[in-house]
Design an enzyme around this catalytic site. Sequence first.
Site, PDB file in Angstrom:
ATOM      1  N   LYS A   1      70.248 -87.489  72.207  1.00 31.07           N
ATOM      2  CA  LYS A   1      69.379 -88.579  71.746  1.00 31.07           C
ATOM      3  C   LYS A   1      69.923 -89.183  70.443  1.00 31.07           C
ATOM      4  O   LYS A   1      69.916 -90.406  70.266  1.00 31.07           O
ATOM      5  CB  LYS A   1      67.946 -88.072  71.549  1.00 31.07           C
ATOM      6  CG  LYS A   1      67.294 -87.658  72.866  1.00 31.07           C
ATOM      7  CD  LYS A   1      66.065 -86.781  72.682  1.00 31.07           C
ATOM      8  CE  LYS A   1      65.702 -86.089  73.996  1.00 31.07           C
ATOM      9  NZ  LYS A   1      64.720 -84.993  73.824  1.00 31.07           N
TER      10      LYS A   1
ATOM     11  N   LYS B   1      64.487 -80.279  65.349  1.00 33.36           N
ATOM     12  CA  LYS B   1      64.419 -79.414  66.531  1.00 33.36           C
ATOM     13  C   LYS B   1      63.530 -78.232  66.189  1.00 33.36           C
ATOM     14  O   LYS B   1      63.148 -78.066  65.033  1.00 33.36           O
ATOM     15  CB  LYS B   1      65.817 -78.916  66.921  1.00 33.36           C
ATOM     16  CG  LYS B   1      66.590 -78.299  65.728  1.00 33.36           C
ATOM     17  CD  LYS B   1      67.985 -77.812  66.124  1.00 33.36           C
ATOM     18  CE  LYS B   1      69.005 -78.917  66.210  1.00 33.36           C
ATOM     19  NZ  LYS B   1      69.641 -79.012  67.516  1.00 33.36           N
ATOM     20  N   ARG B   2      63.165 -77.405  67.192  1.00 35.46           N
ATOM     21  CA  ARG B   2      62.396 -76.207  66.889  1.00 35.46           C
ATOM     22  C   ARG B   2      63.139 -75.355  65.851  1.00 35.46           C
ATOM     23  O   ARG B   2      64.365 -75.345  65.799  1.00 35.46           O
ATOM     24  CB  ARG B   2      62.183 -75.393  68.176  1.00 35.46           C
ATOM     25  CG  ARG B   2      61.109 -75.968  69.068  1.00 35.46           C
ATOM     26  CD  ARG B   2      59.755 -75.994  68.403  1.00 35.46           C
ATOM     27  NE  ARG B   2      59.199 -74.682  68.265  1.00 35.46           N
ATOM     28  CZ  ARG B   2      58.182 -74.210  68.974  1.00 35.46           C
ATOM     29  NH1 ARG B   2      57.600 -74.960  69.886  1.00 35.46           N
ATOM     30  NH2 ARG B   2      57.746 -72.987  68.775  1.00 35.46           N
TER      31      ARG B   2
ATOM     32  N   HIS C   1      67.776 -71.702  81.438  1.00 37.46           N
ATOM     33  CA  HIS C   1      67.869 -72.488  80.207  1.00 37.46           C
ATOM     34  C   HIS C   1      68.263 -71.676  78.987  1.00 37.46           C
ATOM     35  O   HIS C   1      68.216 -72.197  77.870  1.00 37.46           O
ATOM     36  CB  HIS C   1      66.540 -73.171  79.889  1.00 37.46           C
ATOM     37  CG  HIS C   1      66.146 -74.224  80.861  1.00 37.46           C
ATOM     38  ND1 HIS C   1      66.429 -75.559  80.664  1.00 37.46           N
ATOM     39  CD2 HIS C   1      65.505 -74.143  82.042  1.00 37.46           C
ATOM     40  CE1 HIS C   1      65.946 -76.256  81.686  1.00 37.46           C
ATOM     41  NE2 HIS C   1      65.386 -75.423  82.537  1.00 37.46           N
TER      42      HIS C   1
ATOM     43  N   THR D   1      69.416 -81.200  73.785  1.00 40.07           N
ATOM     44  CA  THR D   1      69.229 -82.554  74.289  1.00 40.07           C
ATOM     45  C   THR D   1      69.003 -83.519  73.127  1.00 40.07           C
ATOM     46  O   THR D   1      69.307 -84.707  73.241  1.00 40.07           O
ATOM     47  CB  THR D   1      68.044 -82.634  75.278  1.00 40.07           C
ATOM     48  OG1 THR D   1      66.951 -81.877  74.731  1.00 40.07           O
ATOM     49  CG2 THR D   1      68.424 -82.063  76.626  1.00 40.07           C
TER      50      THR D   1
ATOM     51  N   LYS E   1      69.499 -71.635  65.663  1.00 43.48           N
ATOM     52  CA  LYS E   1      69.778 -73.057  65.433  1.00 43.48           C
ATOM     53  C   LYS E   1      70.263 -73.311  63.994  1.00 43.48           C
ATOM     54  O   LYS E   1      70.756 -74.377  63.671  1.00 43.48           O
ATOM     55  CB  LYS E   1      68.545 -73.898  65.740  1.00 43.48           C
ATOM     56  CG  LYS E   1      68.135 -73.847  67.221  1.00 43.48           C
ATOM     57  CD  LYS E   1      66.870 -74.654  67.475  1.00 43.48           C
ATOM     58  CE  LYS E   1      66.292 -74.475  68.874  1.00 43.48           C
ATOM     59  NZ  LYS E   1      67.008 -75.267  69.903  1.00 43.48           N
TER      60      LYS E   1
HETATM   61  C1  26Y Z   1      59.284 -67.006  78.094  1.00 47.11           C
HETATM   62  C2  26Y Z   1      58.797 -67.985  77.143  1.00 47.11           C
HETATM   63  C3  26Y Z   1      58.115 -67.498  75.938  1.00 47.11           C
HETATM   64  C4  26Y Z   1      59.656 -69.165  76.898  1.00 47.11           C
HETATM   65  C5  26Y Z   1      59.021 -70.346  76.622  1.00 47.11           C
HETATM   66  C6  26Y Z   1      59.749 -71.476  76.391  1.00 47.11           C
HETATM   67  C7  26Y Z   1      61.023 -69.104  76.958  1.00 47.11           C
HETATM   68  C8  26Y Z   1      61.762 -70.246  76.728  1.00 47.11           C
HETATM   69  C9  26Y Z   1      61.128 -71.440  76.444  1.00 47.11           C
HETATM   70  C10 26Y Z   1      61.840 -72.664  76.182  1.00 47.11           C
HETATM   71  C11 26Y Z   1      63.141 -72.740  76.267  1.00 47.11           C
HETATM   72  C12 26Y Z   1      63.857 -73.980  75.977  1.00 47.11           C
HETATM   73  O1  26Y Z   1      63.290 -74.970  75.585  1.00 47.11           O
HETATM   74  N1  26Y Z   1      65.165 -73.947  76.172  1.00 47.11           N
HETATM   75  C13 26Y Z   1      65.980 -75.101  75.912  1.00 47.11           C
HETATM   76  O2  26Y Z   1      66.111 -75.837  77.118  1.00 47.11           O
HETATM   77  C14 26Y Z   1      66.785 -77.061  76.895  1.00 47.11           C
HETATM   78  C15 26Y Z   1      66.767 -77.833  78.183  1.00 47.11           C
HETATM   79  O3  26Y Z   1      67.622 -77.269  79.104  1.00 47.11           O
HETATM   80  C16 26Y Z   1      68.170 -76.819  76.365  1.00 47.11           C
HETATM   81  O4  26Y Z   1      68.740 -78.053  76.060  1.00 47.11           O
HETATM   82  C17 26Y Z   1      68.132 -75.943  75.115  1.00 47.11           C
HETATM   83  O5  26Y Z   1      69.438 -75.594  74.717  1.00 47.11           O
HETATM   84  C18 26Y Z   1      67.333 -74.679  75.395  1.00 47.11           C
HETATM   85  O6  26Y Z   1      67.177 -73.906  74.216  1.00 47.11           O
END
Ligand code: 26Y
Length: 822
Positions: free
Chosen positions: A666, A554-555, A363, A662, A560
């Site tokens: 939406k 968004k976050r 991701h 995503t 971003k």
């Molecule tokens: C390792 C840890 C601290 C960690 C925790 C959460 C690393 C990453 C994440 C979350 C990542 C995340 O939300 N990524 C997003 O995933 C979405 C679904 O695929 C994408 O649409 C988005 O671009 C991406 O930033």
Amino acid sequence: EVRVEDDRTGLSVETLKRAFADNLFYIQGKFPQIASKNDFYMALAYTVRDRLLRRWLNTAETYSRNASRTVAYLSAEFLMGPQLGNNLINLGIYDQVNQAMQELGLDLRELLEEEEEPGLGNGGLGRLAACYLDSLATLEIPSLGYGIRYEFGIFDQDIKDGWQVEITDKWLSAGNPWELPRPEWSVEVKLGGHTEKRADEHGNFKIYWVPNQVVKGIPYDTPILGYKTNTANTLRLWKAEAVESFDFYAFDSGDYLGAVHQKTVSENISKVLYPNDNSAQGKELRLAQQIFFVSCSLKDMMRIMEQQKVPLEQFPEKFVIQLNDTHPSVAIPELMRLLVDEYDMPWEKAWGITKQSFAYTNHTLLPEALERWPIGLFGKMLPRHLEIIYEINKRFLDEVRMKFPDDTDRLRRMSLIDESGERYVRMAFLACVGSYSINGVAALHTELLKKDVLHDFYEMYPEKFNNKTNGVTPRRFMVLSNPRLCRLLNSKIGDEWIKNLYELKKLEAFVEDPEFRRQWREMKLEIKQDVADYIKKTTDIDVNVNSMFDIQAKRFHEYKRQHLNVLHIITLYNRIKANPDIDITPRTFLFGGKAAPGYYIAKLIIKLINSVGDIVNRDPDVRDRLKVVFLKDFNVKFAQRIYPSADLSEQISTAGKEASGTGNMKFALNGAITIGTLDGANVEIREEVGAENFFLFGLTTEEVYALKKEGYQPWEYYQKDPELKLAIDRIASGFFSHGDPKLFKPLVDHLLGNDQYMLLADYRSYIDTQDRVSEAYRDIDRWVRMSILNVARMGKFSSDRSIRDYCEDFWKVQPVNIELKE
Ligand code: 26Y
């Protein structure tokens, strides 16, 4: 013959009312006169749950009888959002329940508001998992979601003096009517200690893991109902508790305090969700969470196989395990350990099974989000898994050597152990080696994985790589959240689109119909009025519903680029200050999102937005033409309220940084036009809706790389562009901080220093494109056409399409029809 509907399954208004009264009395122990709103909510939730249970048990019985092939979706996060409304939609009883409540003198919308949402995720990745569960059930695919039942989910956000303040999320405090604990399926997980090589009873040497801690995992199940199907799958979340025997042991030795401490340590594992999104920190407790839920889940799958009498060798036929990023990737050595150590399987056979069972979704491309665990920490918590990883690595590097002889640099680059400094386990590499499929989440993202982050693995295993562009569920993000839009759609094209989103195409036939466009415009205005009322109520800010609702939700993260949006706001403000009579298109800028508690710059960006808002919203020169609103505590419930109101959707990440996005989908599905970079799924959205219905700006990924390479100088952009210079100078001078130039200095220094995310390089293109957006909005008829065409052409972005792609391409799993028996 008189037939009375069963109180626990009947769907008529009369039966629903009776069941509701019954649950209020017998479950909540209240009569209407003394019941609180929460009691009413609970009574309704139990009424709905009863109706789910029938489908759930029929589904479970069918899967069990057929020993159906099953998708196990492993994810550290499931950002489910409120359950009541979605279940009403999927059961097809929203209107009946609405009427039933009305007849009882209650307001369904108020009861829906009562629900405390399970915020067991940070953002995109966790919400994607939730959308996928909805689509799996809707497509009647046998599946189980496995994760952690965090006692505290993502924090609630408050804003004090413009700053984010985090508040503990106590989502369980009023009880959770949607889950069923299944203590009889509890499992034990070992942690810590050391390994020993000893002879077993036959004189064969074996490895024994002697842990120094054992915790118990208790599964809590939530039904996941498909849209207008009988299928109800399961989300199984694990809660950590102390193992009794460990307590007794400590009691026996007289160590009472030690025993109580042990209990706390065990329960800590499922206590809290780590609030970081896209940034890994290498914390011991986080690794404990990962092995905990992964080990529980694998043992649960083995229990299911045993119950269904499927031999262990058939693990890859019975289950496909999807790894939602690397967070569950210790499942690879854990499955090896179970097979080799606990089931005495030879290594080669176990590895054959393991490699055929896992599929990995990546991701992110951000280096700081790639998980790596220091060897010391990993070995202390998981001594046996570290040995297994070394063995996997040894055999893997032999394979690399065979394919690429005499290439030591490649071996160094590809090793599962990073030995460049302090030694680390590289979890993404482990996931690649142990999986038969590796996918990115948008076309561009997958290409960049192949070219960049996982290039060596692509050369090694090109056949494993594939793309699965993300999608979102139209049930929650259209039907439930935007009833006005749905009514209008249904009146023109029927309601087939809810299950087959490509049906939205049929809307194109109406785009030239002026009456339809008038209805569309009116609908949007009504939605915006609702949101305006909400803003008035929560922030006391008046917004003009005829102004353009320009939303970024968004976050918060530098990549971003919420602060690029701020530079635009300041630029418009500066134009007004220079020429108060300037003719500008009125805009309402709405922001929502949380920053990781330890991410200082992201929090400072939130403060900047609020500070700019304080000035802009009050300045009489602005004459209400610009409003800046920060909406606190952005979560799923709130997202559903806000997406439908957007005119303009801000998707402005630096090209190459946002894997997919995503929220972009939406917004567009609800008729917003996107202003965006060629990043993530924006590329595909633009392809689908047409370049003329999308506002593109900014550098491409290639240009970003090239500019970095040639030595990017943000200062030069600042010097050359007077509007940019003035915008930044205003921040730097303390104009938005009561004259204090220090407050935003770190932010200004980032921008003028190295500007990692290239805001300054993209500024001019962004501003010019925003000027075109403003112009387009003035021609409201043109805008409405674009809006309609966006919705009409977004069919690709249903999570049903994503899930179908996964099923057909490599899950190889078929739908199973569920018949409802009494
Ligand atoms: C390792 C840890 C601290 C960690 C925790 C959460 C690393 C990453 C994440 C979350 C990542 C995340 O939300 N990524 C997003 O995933 C979405 C679904 O695929 C994408 O649409 C988005 O671009 C991406 O930033």
